[in-house]
Design a protein around this motif. Sequence first.
Motif, PDB file in Angstrom:
ATOM      1  N   GLU A 116       0.828  -1.212   0.000  1.00  0.00           N
ATOM      2  CA  GLU A 116       0.000   0.000   0.000  1.00  0.00           C
ATOM      3  C   GLU A 116       0.859   1.258   0.000  1.00  0.00           C
ATOM      4  N   GLU A 117       1.980   1.215   0.699  1.00  0.00           N
ATOM      5  CA  GLU A 117       2.884   2.369   0.741  1.00  0.00           C
ATOM      6  C   GLU A 117       3.480   2.661  -0.630  1.00  0.00           C
ATOM      7  N   ASN A 118       3.765   1.607  -1.378  1.00  0.00           N
ATOM      8  CA  ASN A 118       4.418   1.776  -2.679  1.00  0.00           C
ATOM      9  C   ASN A 118       3.448   1.975  -3.838  1.00  0.00           C
ATOM     10  N   TYR A 119       2.256   1.372  -3.750  1.00  0.00           N
ATOM     11  CA  TYR A 119       1.350   1.391  -4.897  1.00  0.00           C
ATOM     12  C   TYR A 119       0.017   2.072  -4.621  1.00  0.00           C
ATOM     13  N   GLY A 120      -0.246   2.435  -3.379  1.00  0.00           N
ATOM     14  CA  GLY A 120      -1.451   3.190  -3.069  1.00  0.00           C
ATOM     15  C   GLY A 120      -2.737   2.408  -3.145  1.00  0.00           C
ATOM     16  N   GLU A 121      -2.674   1.088  -3.124  1.00  0.00           N
ATOM     17  CA  GLU A 121      -3.885   0.263  -3.115  1.00  0.00           C
ATOM     18  C   GLU A 121      -3.609  -1.041  -2.384  1.00  0.00           C
ATOM     19  N   THR A 122      -4.690  -1.704  -1.989  1.00  0.00           N
ATOM     20  CA  THR A 122      -4.554  -2.947  -1.241  1.00  0.00           C
ATOM     21  C   THR A 122      -4.279  -4.101  -2.203  1.00  0.00           C
ATOM     22  N   PRO A 123      -3.299  -4.952  -1.913  1.00  0.00           N
ATOM     23  CA  PRO A 123      -2.999  -6.062  -2.815  1.00  0.00           C
ATOM     24  C   PRO A 123      -4.078  -7.142  -2.781  1.00  0.00           C
ATOM     25  N   ASN A 124      -4.318  -7.774  -3.920  1.00  0.00           N
ATOM     26  CA  ASN A 124      -5.204  -8.929  -3.959  1.00  0.00           C
ATOM     27  C   ASN A 124      -4.360 -10.198  -4.082  1.00  0.00           C
ATOM     28  N   GLN A 125      -5.021 -11.329  -4.298  1.00  0.00           N
ATOM     29  CA  GLN A 125      -4.291 -12.595  -4.316  1.00  0.00           C
ATOM     30  C   GLN A 125      -3.327 -12.690  -5.499  1.00  0.00           C
ATOM     31  N   PHE A 126      -3.590 -11.956  -6.585  1.00  0.00           N
ATOM     32  CA  PHE A 126      -2.678 -12.003  -7.723  1.00  0.00           C
ATOM     33  C   PHE A 126      -1.328 -11.382  -7.358  1.00  0.00           C
ATOM     34  N   ALA A 127      -1.363 -10.308  -6.582  1.00  0.00           N
ATOM     35  CA  ALA A 127      -0.122  -9.688  -6.114  1.00  0.00           C
ATOM     36  C   ALA A 127       0.626 -10.618  -5.176  1.00  0.00           C
ATOM     37  N   ALA A 128      -0.107 -11.253  -4.271  1.00  0.00           N
ATOM     38  CA  ALA A 128       0.520 -12.175  -3.321  1.00  0.00           C
ATOM     39  C   ALA A 128       1.077 -13.405  -4.030  1.00  0.00           C
ATOM     40  N   ASP A 129       0.342 -13.921  -5.021  1.00  0.00           N
ATOM     41  CA  ASP A 129       0.825 -15.060  -5.804  1.00  0.00           C
ATOM     42  C   ASP A 129       2.125 -14.707  -6.522  1.00  0.00           C
TER      43      ASP A 129
END
Length: 268
Positions: A116-129
Amino acid sequence: IRDTFVTKAEELGLDIVSESTFTEDSQTDFSVQLNDAKNAGADLVFLPIYYTPISLILTQANQMGYAPKWFGVDGMDGLLTVEGFDTSLAEGCMLLTPFVATADDEATKAFVSTYEENYGETPNQFAADAYDCIYVLKQAIEQSGVTSDMDASEICDGLMEAITSPDFSYTGLTTAGEAATWSDTGEVSKQPMGMVIQDGVYKPLDAAHAAAVSALEAQVMGSDAWNEHLVADELPRPDRVWWAAYDGEQLLGYAGGWVVDGQVQILK
């Protein structure tokens, strides 16, 4: 996914009353599919697809007054971020996903905070994957000993051999705190988590009942009642078993227990 769903539905005695598909050219108008499901009396619709067409399906279903239970897989993750989508239509949607940003383990909290600090949005499972994938590859590179001067085929073979070897495992954001392993064919062992969208956030399916349970607790137990947070912590515990009685959507009663020395001890 479709075949597994059909097989399991048959085992459970569920009737599949409608089955339809769409193409890339027709993925903006789902009136035919929705009318078929509605006219057939489908009260749950399984959507093993991605969140963009799901947002259109939910919107168009709402416009025609069709409101079944919606059930998706990890491709549904991202639905709440679709531009222009009325997220209130996602309330109650159920999905299976290996990652939820609201989890309270330290690894997830650190990842979500940094993302969130770097991209300004909450990550979803695709980001975590993707995050886990990079570290699986890193571990496989180190274990296999492949180097940049090898050709692509050698590198691929080396990574495959490392990842599918019996002594290779990885614990990360999407493995639910357990070590994931890979079979000879590359199938990963990690298990998805059941989630429901409630109040605009993902919650474990068990936790979705926490508010109703805590409200009933307050009526019956008075000052000894468990609060919603405590109920949410207790429901998913593997050493607990819970039973609930419903009248439609209304919770009438519940009971919990655990097994101690081969005997069931009643908690509530």
